[in-house]
Design a protein around this motif. Structure first.
Motif, PDB file in Angstrom:
ATOM      1  N   MET A   1       9.753  -0.886 -14.266  1.00  0.00           N
ATOM      2  CA  MET A   1      10.929  -0.738 -14.520  1.00  0.00           C
ATOM      3  C   MET A   1      11.081   0.528 -15.435  1.00  0.00           C
ATOM      4  SD  MET A   1      12.559  -2.900 -13.058  1.00  0.00           S
ATOM      5  CE  MET A   1      13.076  -4.317 -12.588  1.00  0.00           C
ATOM      6  N   LEU A   2       9.977   1.064 -16.163  1.00  0.00           N
ATOM      7  CA  LEU A   2      10.100   2.249 -17.009  1.00  0.00           C
ATOM      8  C   LEU A   2      10.462   3.309 -16.356  1.00  0.00           C
ATOM      9  CD1 LEU A   2       9.770   3.088 -19.993  1.00  0.00           C
ATOM     10  CD2 LEU A   2       7.256   3.538 -19.376  1.00  0.00           C
ATOM     11  N   TYR A   3      10.172   3.529 -14.903  1.00  0.00           N
ATOM     12  CA  TYR A   3      10.554   4.798 -14.110  1.00  0.00           C
ATOM     13  C   TYR A   3      12.074   4.888 -13.944  1.00  0.00           C
ATOM     14  CZ  TYR A   3       9.813   1.555 -10.495  1.00  0.00           C
ATOM     15  OH  TYR A   3       9.844   0.161  -9.603  1.00  0.00           O
ATOM     16  N   TRP A   4      12.582   3.828 -13.974  1.00  0.00           N
ATOM     17  CA  TRP A   4      14.126   3.902 -14.066  1.00  0.00           C
ATOM     18  C   TRP A   4      14.578   4.466 -15.115  1.00  0.00           C
ATOM     19  CZ3 TRP A   4      15.109  -1.525 -11.853  1.00  0.00           C
ATOM     20  CH2 TRP A   4      14.728  -1.656 -10.165  1.00  0.00           C
ATOM     21  N   LEU A   5      14.276   3.976 -16.203  1.00  0.00           N
ATOM     22  CA  LEU A   5      14.750   4.804 -17.512  1.00  0.00           C
ATOM     23  C   LEU A   5      14.430   5.939 -17.810  1.00  0.00           C
ATOM     24  CD1 LEU A   5      14.061   1.578 -19.712  1.00  0.00           C
ATOM     25  CD2 LEU A   5      16.097   2.199 -18.990  1.00  0.00           C
ATOM     26  N   LEU A   6      13.120   6.388 -17.300  1.00  0.00           N
ATOM     27  CA  LEU A   6      12.770   8.077 -17.208  1.00  0.00           C
ATOM     28  C   LEU A   6      13.285   8.783 -16.153  1.00  0.00           C
ATOM     29  CD1 LEU A   6       8.924   7.155 -18.688  1.00  0.00           C
ATOM     30  CD2 LEU A   6      11.057   7.922 -19.782  1.00  0.00           C
ATOM     31  N   ASN A   7      14.023   8.276 -15.288  1.00  0.00           N
ATOM     32  CA  ASN A   7      14.589   9.097 -14.247  1.00  0.00           C
ATOM     33  C   ASN A   7      13.515   9.548 -13.300  1.00  0.00           C
ATOM     34  OD1 ASN A   7      16.745   9.932 -12.579  1.00  0.00           O
ATOM     35  ND2 ASN A   7      17.072  11.831 -13.914  1.00  0.00           N
ATOM     36  N   LYS A   8      12.530   8.829 -12.835  1.00  0.00           N
ATOM     37  CA  LYS A   8      11.515   9.102 -12.126  1.00  0.00           C
ATOM     38  C   LYS A   8      11.330   8.327 -10.784  1.00  0.00           C
ATOM     39  CE  LYS A   8       9.050  11.392 -15.601  1.00  0.00           C
ATOM     40  NZ  LYS A   8       8.456  12.440 -15.736  1.00  0.00           N
ATOM     41  N   LYS A   9      10.253   8.805 -10.006  1.00  0.00           N
ATOM     42  CA  LYS A   9      10.036   7.859  -8.974  1.00  0.00           C
ATOM     43  C   LYS A   9       8.709   7.536  -8.942  1.00  0.00           C
ATOM     44  CE  LYS A   9      12.520  10.964  -5.579  1.00  0.00           C
ATOM     45  NZ  LYS A   9      12.263  11.815  -4.438  1.00  0.00           N
ATOM     46  N   LYS A  10       8.423   6.228  -8.504  1.00  0.00           N
ATOM     47  CA  LYS A  10       6.961   5.766  -8.555  1.00  0.00           C
ATOM     48  C   LYS A  10       6.509   5.619  -7.051  1.00  0.00           C
ATOM     49  CE  LYS A  10       4.484   1.631  -9.904  1.00  0.00           C
ATOM     50  NZ  LYS A  10       4.388   0.163 -10.641  1.00  0.00           N
ATOM     51  N   CYS A  11       5.025   6.292  -7.065  1.00  0.00           N
ATOM     52  CA  CYS A  11       4.562   6.303  -5.769  1.00  0.00           C
ATOM     53  C   CYS A  11       4.114   4.943  -5.329  1.00  0.00           C
ATOM     54  CB  CYS A  11       3.604   7.210  -5.738  1.00  0.00           C
ATOM     55  SG  CYS A  11       2.585   7.611  -4.191  1.00  0.00           S
ATOM     56  N   LYS A  12       4.575   4.647  -3.955  1.00  0.00           N
ATOM     57  CA  LYS A  12       4.271   3.355  -3.651  1.00  0.00           C
ATOM     58  C   LYS A  12       2.692   3.279  -2.926  1.00  0.00           C
ATOM     59  CE  LYS A  12       8.779   2.347  -1.874  1.00  0.00           C
ATOM     60  NZ  LYS A  12       9.574   2.395  -0.475  1.00  0.00           N
ATOM     61  N   HIS A  13       1.814   4.722  -2.933  1.00  0.00           N
ATOM     62  CA  HIS A  13       0.788   4.403  -2.394  1.00  0.00           C
ATOM     63  C   HIS A  13      -0.191   4.442  -3.735  1.00  0.00           C
ATOM     64  CE1 HIS A  13      -2.794   6.629  -0.605  1.00  0.00           C
ATOM     65  NE2 HIS A  13      -2.552   5.769   0.171  1.00  0.00           N
ATOM     66  N   CYS A  14      -0.042   5.274  -4.591  1.00  0.00           N
ATOM     67  CA  CYS A  14      -1.025   5.471  -5.634  1.00  0.00           C
ATOM     68  C   CYS A  14      -0.291   5.027  -7.017  1.00  0.00           C
ATOM     69  CB  CYS A  14      -1.452   6.852  -6.072  1.00  0.00           C
ATOM     70  SG  CYS A  14      -0.112   8.164  -6.056  1.00  0.00           S
ATOM     71  N   ASN A  15       0.741   4.584  -7.021  1.00  0.00           N
ATOM     72  CA  ASN A  15       1.541   4.105  -8.166  1.00  0.00           C
ATOM     73  C   ASN A  15       1.691   5.123  -9.428  1.00  0.00           C
ATOM     74  OD1 ASN A  15       1.877   1.733  -7.208  1.00  0.00           O
ATOM     75  ND2 ASN A  15      -0.322   0.752  -7.640  1.00  0.00           N
ATOM     76  N   LYS A  16       1.628   6.203  -9.367  1.00  0.00           N
ATOM     77  CA  LYS A  16       1.860   7.288 -10.266  1.00  0.00           C
ATOM     78  C   LYS A  16       3.345   7.785 -10.353  1.00  0.00           C
ATOM     79  CE  LYS A  16      -2.304   7.774 -11.320  1.00  0.00           C
ATOM     80  NZ  LYS A  16      -2.834   7.258 -12.514  1.00  0.00           N
ATOM     81  N   LEU A  17       3.918   8.063 -11.331  1.00  0.00           N
ATOM     82  CA  LEU A  17       5.310   8.407 -11.714  1.00  0.00           C
ATOM     83  C   LEU A  17       5.400   9.927 -11.458  1.00  0.00           C
ATOM     84  CD1 LEU A  17       6.283   6.770 -14.844  1.00  0.00           C
ATOM     85  CD2 LEU A  17       6.938   6.043 -12.804  1.00  0.00           C
ATOM     86  N   ASN A  18       6.618  10.357 -10.607  1.00  0.00           N
ATOM     87  CA  ASN A  18       6.828  11.610 -10.220  1.00  0.00           C
ATOM     88  C   ASN A  18       8.195  12.018 -10.547  1.00  0.00           C
ATOM     89  OD1 ASN A  18       4.418  12.348  -8.355  1.00  0.00           O
ATOM     90  ND2 ASN A  18       4.848  10.319  -7.621  1.00  0.00           N
ATOM     91  N   HIS A  19       8.569  13.243 -10.834  1.00  0.00           N
ATOM     92  CA  HIS A  19      10.057  13.494 -11.000  1.00  0.00           C
ATOM     93  C   HIS A  19      10.907  13.218  -9.900  1.00  0.00           C
ATOM     94  CE1 HIS A  19       9.086  15.658 -14.717  1.00  0.00           C
ATOM     95  NE2 HIS A  19       7.836  16.173 -14.000  1.00  0.00           N
ATOM     96  N   LYS A  20      11.924  12.954  -9.981  1.00  0.00           N
ATOM     97  CA  LYS A  20      12.990  12.513  -9.176  1.00  0.00           C
ATOM     98  C   LYS A  20      13.357  13.364  -8.070  1.00  0.00           C
ATOM     99  CE  LYS A  20      15.679   8.640  -9.505  1.00  0.00           C
ATOM    100  NZ  LYS A  20      15.429   7.456  -9.141  1.00  0.00           N
TER     101      LYS A  20
END
Length: 115
Positions: A1-20
């Motif tokens: 849920m933090l990635y929504w607040l940070l305006n990021k995408k979460k990778c479904k494969h490796c679970n890392k946060l990426n820029h939108k």
């Protein structure tokens, strides 16, 4: 849920946060719910060829939600089973077809004897 607040995408494969705005995960290289061809054209994840330039699927990126359609077979392995279906389903279908053919043959024989 933090990635929504940070305006990021979460990778479904490796679970890392990426820029939108990025098209690919920076760690694993998977694309976000799109197949991107070598020329940069965005395609739906289910396509076999690029819809714009016609390049083969092997030259496109691997999206996160990539699943082959149930009726797509491997192009170089014609003897493979359709993914998602068990072999016993094929055996049961073959038995039902054989029983149907036998029933039709019986009906034809009964009608032929009656004439």
């Amino acid at each position: 849920m933090l990635y929504w607040l940070l305006n990021k995408k979460k990778c479904k494969h490796c679970n890392k946060l990426n820029h939108k705005g990025v098209l690919y995960c920076w760690l694993c290289g998977y694309s976000f719910d799109r197949r991107i061809c070598v020329s940069g054209h965005k395609n739906p994840p289910w396509v076999q060829y690029c819809l714009t330039c016609g390049r083969d699927r092997s030259l496109m990126s691997q999206p996160h939600s990539s699943k082959d359609l149930w009726f797509v077979k491997h192009p170089t392995k014609p003897s493979t089973y359709v993914p998602g279906h068990r072999r016993r389903n094929y055996i049961a279908a073959s038995l039902v077809i054989c029983l149907g053919v036998a029933l039709l043959c019986y009906v034809v024989v009964v009608i032929a004897r009656g004439i």
